[in-house]
Design a protein around this motif. Structure first.
Motif, PDB file in Angstrom:
ATOM      1  N   PHE A  33      -5.972   1.233   4.963  1.00  0.00           N
ATOM      2  CA  PHE A  33      -6.715   1.366   6.214  1.00  0.00           C
ATOM      3  C   PHE A  33      -7.584   0.157   6.533  1.00  0.00           C
ATOM      4  CE2 PHE A  33      -5.996   5.927   5.131  1.00  0.00           C
ATOM      5  CZ  PHE A  33      -5.150   6.184   6.195  1.00  0.00           C
ATOM      6  N   SER A  34      -8.006  -0.604   5.546  1.00  0.00           N
ATOM      7  CA  SER A  34      -8.908  -1.732   5.791  1.00  0.00           C
ATOM      8  C   SER A  34      -8.188  -3.078   5.820  1.00  0.00           C
ATOM      9  CB  SER A  34     -10.005  -1.777   4.732  1.00  0.00           C
ATOM     10  OG  SER A  34      -9.467  -2.200   3.486  1.00  0.00           O
ATOM     11  N   LYS A  35      -7.099  -3.197   5.093  1.00  0.00           N
ATOM     12  CA  LYS A  35      -6.348  -4.456   4.957  1.00  0.00           C
ATOM     13  C   LYS A  35      -7.206  -5.594   4.394  1.00  0.00           C
ATOM     14  CE  LYS A  35      -2.570  -3.084   7.166  1.00  0.00           C
ATOM     15  NZ  LYS A  35      -1.925  -1.994   6.551  1.00  0.00           N
ATOM     16  N   ILE A  36      -8.207  -5.275   3.610  1.00  0.00           N
ATOM     17  CA  ILE A  36      -9.038  -6.290   2.971  1.00  0.00           C
ATOM     18  C   ILE A  36      -8.296  -6.778   1.731  1.00  0.00           C
ATOM     19  CG2 ILE A  36     -11.237  -6.747   1.809  1.00  0.00           C
ATOM     20  CD1 ILE A  36     -12.476  -4.568   3.583  1.00  0.00           C
ATOM     21  N   GLY A  37      -7.963  -8.071   1.714  1.00  0.00           N
ATOM     22  CA  GLY A  37      -7.140  -8.644   0.652  1.00  0.00           C
ATOM     23  C   GLY A  37      -7.728  -8.520  -0.742  1.00  0.00           C
ATOM     24  N   LEU A  83       1.659  10.517 -18.075  1.00  0.00           N
ATOM     25  CA  LEU A  83       2.647   9.477 -17.786  1.00  0.00           C
ATOM     26  C   LEU A  83       3.088   9.480 -16.319  1.00  0.00           C
ATOM     27  CD1 LEU A  83       4.807   9.692 -21.020  1.00  0.00           C
ATOM     28  CD2 LEU A  83       3.331   7.790 -20.318  1.00  0.00           C
ATOM     29  N   ALA A  84       2.843  10.572 -15.617  1.00  0.00           N
ATOM     30  CA  ALA A  84       3.204  10.648 -14.199  1.00  0.00           C
ATOM     31  C   ALA A  84       2.409   9.650 -13.364  1.00  0.00           C
ATOM     32  CB  ALA A  84       2.991  12.067 -13.673  1.00  0.00           C
ATOM     33  N   ASN A  85       1.294   9.160 -13.883  1.00  0.00           N
ATOM     34  CA  ASN A  85       0.508   8.157 -13.166  1.00  0.00           C
ATOM     35  C   ASN A  85       1.221   6.813 -13.095  1.00  0.00           C
ATOM     36  OD1 ASN A  85      -1.739   9.596 -12.310  1.00  0.00           O
ATOM     37  ND2 ASN A  85      -2.807   9.314 -14.234  1.00  0.00           N
ATOM     38  N   ILE A  86       2.135   6.551 -14.002  1.00  0.00           N
ATOM     39  CA  ILE A  86       2.824   5.256 -14.022  1.00  0.00           C
ATOM     40  C   ILE A  86       3.682   5.062 -12.765  1.00  0.00           C
ATOM     41  CG2 ILE A  86       4.522   3.825 -15.230  1.00  0.00           C
ATOM     42  CD1 ILE A  86       3.403   5.038 -17.849  1.00  0.00           C
ATOM     43  N   PRO A  87       4.593   5.988 -12.430  1.00  0.00           N
ATOM     44  CA  PRO A  87       5.366   5.775 -11.205  1.00  0.00           C
ATOM     45  C   PRO A  87       4.485   5.771  -9.956  1.00  0.00           C
ATOM     46  CG  PRO A  87       6.106   7.775 -12.339  1.00  0.00           C
ATOM     47  CD  PRO A  87       5.047   7.160 -13.164  1.00  0.00           C
ATOM     48  N   LEU A  88       3.406   6.546  -9.986  1.00  0.00           N
ATOM     49  CA  LEU A  88       2.478   6.570  -8.850  1.00  0.00           C
ATOM     50  C   LEU A  88       1.878   5.186  -8.625  1.00  0.00           C
ATOM     51  CD1 LEU A  88       1.089   8.447  -6.770  1.00  0.00           C
ATOM     52  CD2 LEU A  88      -0.727   8.749  -8.453  1.00  0.00           C
ATOM     53  N   SER A  89       1.436   4.535  -9.693  1.00  0.00           N
ATOM     54  CA  SER A  89       0.844   3.203  -9.544  1.00  0.00           C
ATOM     55  C   SER A  89       1.896   2.163  -9.153  1.00  0.00           C
ATOM     56  CB  SER A  89       0.117   2.785 -10.820  1.00  0.00           C
ATOM     57  OG  SER A  89       1.004   2.635 -11.886  1.00  0.00           O
ATOM     58  N   ILE A  90       3.118   2.324  -9.632  1.00  0.00           N
ATOM     59  CA  ILE A  90       4.193   1.398  -9.248  1.00  0.00           C
ATOM     60  C   ILE A  90       4.500   1.535  -7.754  1.00  0.00           C
ATOM     61  CG2 ILE A  90       6.659   0.904  -9.522  1.00  0.00           C
ATOM     62  CD1 ILE A  90       6.284   1.593 -12.521  1.00  0.00           C
ATOM     63  N   ILE A  91       4.606   2.754  -7.280  1.00  0.00           N
ATOM     64  CA  ILE A  91       4.887   2.988  -5.859  1.00  0.00           C
ATOM     65  C   ILE A  91       3.766   2.427  -4.998  1.00  0.00           C
ATOM     66  CG2 ILE A  91       5.099   4.788  -4.091  1.00  0.00           C
ATOM     67  CD1 ILE A  91       6.624   6.434  -6.248  1.00  0.00           C
ATOM     68  N   TYR A  92       2.508   2.697  -5.365  1.00  0.00           N
ATOM     69  CA  TYR A  92       1.368   2.179  -4.605  1.00  0.00           C
ATOM     70  C   TYR A  92       1.387   0.649  -4.591  1.00  0.00           C
ATOM     71  CZ  TYR A  92      -0.961   6.779  -4.438  1.00  0.00           C
ATOM     72  OH  TYR A  92      -1.284   8.083  -4.195  1.00  0.00           O
ATOM     73  N   SER A  93       1.680   0.041  -5.726  1.00  0.00           N
ATOM     74  CA  SER A  93       1.705  -1.424  -5.806  1.00  0.00           C
ATOM     75  C   SER A  93       2.807  -2.001  -4.928  1.00  0.00           C
ATOM     76  CB  SER A  93       1.908  -1.881  -7.254  1.00  0.00           C
ATOM     77  OG  SER A  93       0.841  -1.477  -8.048  1.00  0.00           O
ATOM     78  N   LEU A  94       3.992  -1.418  -4.983  1.00  0.00           N
ATOM     79  CA  LEU A  94       5.092  -1.910  -4.161  1.00  0.00           C
ATOM     80  C   LEU A  94       4.770  -1.812  -2.675  1.00  0.00           C
ATOM     81  CD1 LEU A  94       8.193  -0.448  -6.054  1.00  0.00           C
ATOM     82  CD2 LEU A  94       7.466  -2.849  -5.931  1.00  0.00           C
ATOM     83  N   ILE A  95       4.206  -0.707  -2.264  1.00  0.00           N
ATOM     84  CA  ILE A  95       3.848  -0.536  -0.857  1.00  0.00           C
ATOM     85  C   ILE A  95       2.754  -1.541  -0.466  1.00  0.00           C
ATOM     86  CG2 ILE A  95       2.770   1.021   0.810  1.00  0.00           C
ATOM     87  CD1 ILE A  95       4.172   3.338  -0.690  1.00  0.00           C
ATOM     88  N   ALA A  96       1.747  -1.687  -1.298  1.00  0.00           N
ATOM     89  CA  ALA A  96       0.624  -2.581  -0.979  1.00  0.00           C
ATOM     90  C   ALA A  96       1.081  -4.028  -0.868  1.00  0.00           C
ATOM     91  CB  ALA A  96      -0.475  -2.437  -2.039  1.00  0.00           C
ATOM     92  N   PHE A  97       1.967  -4.468  -1.734  1.00  0.00           N
ATOM     93  CA  PHE A  97       2.406  -5.864  -1.703  1.00  0.00           C
ATOM     94  C   PHE A  97       3.393  -6.134  -0.569  1.00  0.00           C
ATOM     95  CE2 PHE A  97       0.798  -5.983  -6.125  1.00  0.00           C
ATOM     96  CZ  PHE A  97      -0.103  -7.035  -5.949  1.00  0.00           C
ATOM     97  N   LYS A  98       4.011  -5.102  -0.021  1.00  0.00           N
ATOM     98  CA  LYS A  98       4.927  -5.299   1.099  1.00  0.00           C
ATOM     99  C   LYS A  98       4.193  -5.315   2.429  1.00  0.00           C
ATOM    100  CE  LYS A  98       8.980  -3.793  -1.146  1.00  0.00           C
ATOM    101  NZ  LYS A  98      10.356  -4.052  -0.955  1.00  0.00           N
ATOM    102  N   LEU A  99       2.942  -4.868   2.452  1.00  0.00           N
ATOM    103  CA  LEU A  99       2.183  -4.840   3.725  1.00  0.00           C
ATOM    104  C   LEU A  99       1.609  -6.188   4.054  1.00  0.00           C
ATOM    105  CD1 LEU A  99       0.352  -1.417   3.506  1.00  0.00           C
ATOM    106  CD2 LEU A  99       2.295  -2.027   4.891  1.00  0.00           C
TER     107      LEU A  99
END
Length: 99
Positions: A33-37, A83-99
């Protein structure tokens, strides 16, 4: 041999996993929501810190499986939950770096 009571580490690890996911989600939502790098750097540092803490507790749970053999199913379930937090953090990272 008498069964040992359920270890408190199970509840502790469940709370850590929930809190970890909630904080990570809050950081991700703030970035979206903020797009602060700088939030990306903060998020990566959080992933490293949370990974270290969760990893330590995961090892403790693994050892607990051998100590509290009567409760191994609940311990392993908690480990999978953590261990379910691992895919969650991967998904968040992929989305964040593509924005």
């Amino acid at each position: 041999m008498k069964d040992l009571p359920e270890p408190k580490i199970i509840e502790t690890c469940q709370r850590i996993a929930i809190i970890s996911a909630a904080i990570g989600t809050a950081i991700f939502a703030f970035y979206i929501f903020s797009k602060i790098g700088e939030t990306l750097f903060f998020g990566l540092m959080y992933i490293a810190a949370a990974g270290l803490i969760n990893g330590i507790y995961l090892i403790v749970l693994g050892v607990s499986c051998f100590i509290y053999k009567a409760h191994w199913r609940k311990i392993v379930t908690t480990m999978v939950f953590m261990l379910a937090n691992i895919p969650l953090s991967i998904i968040y990272s992929l989305i964040a770096f593509k924005l």
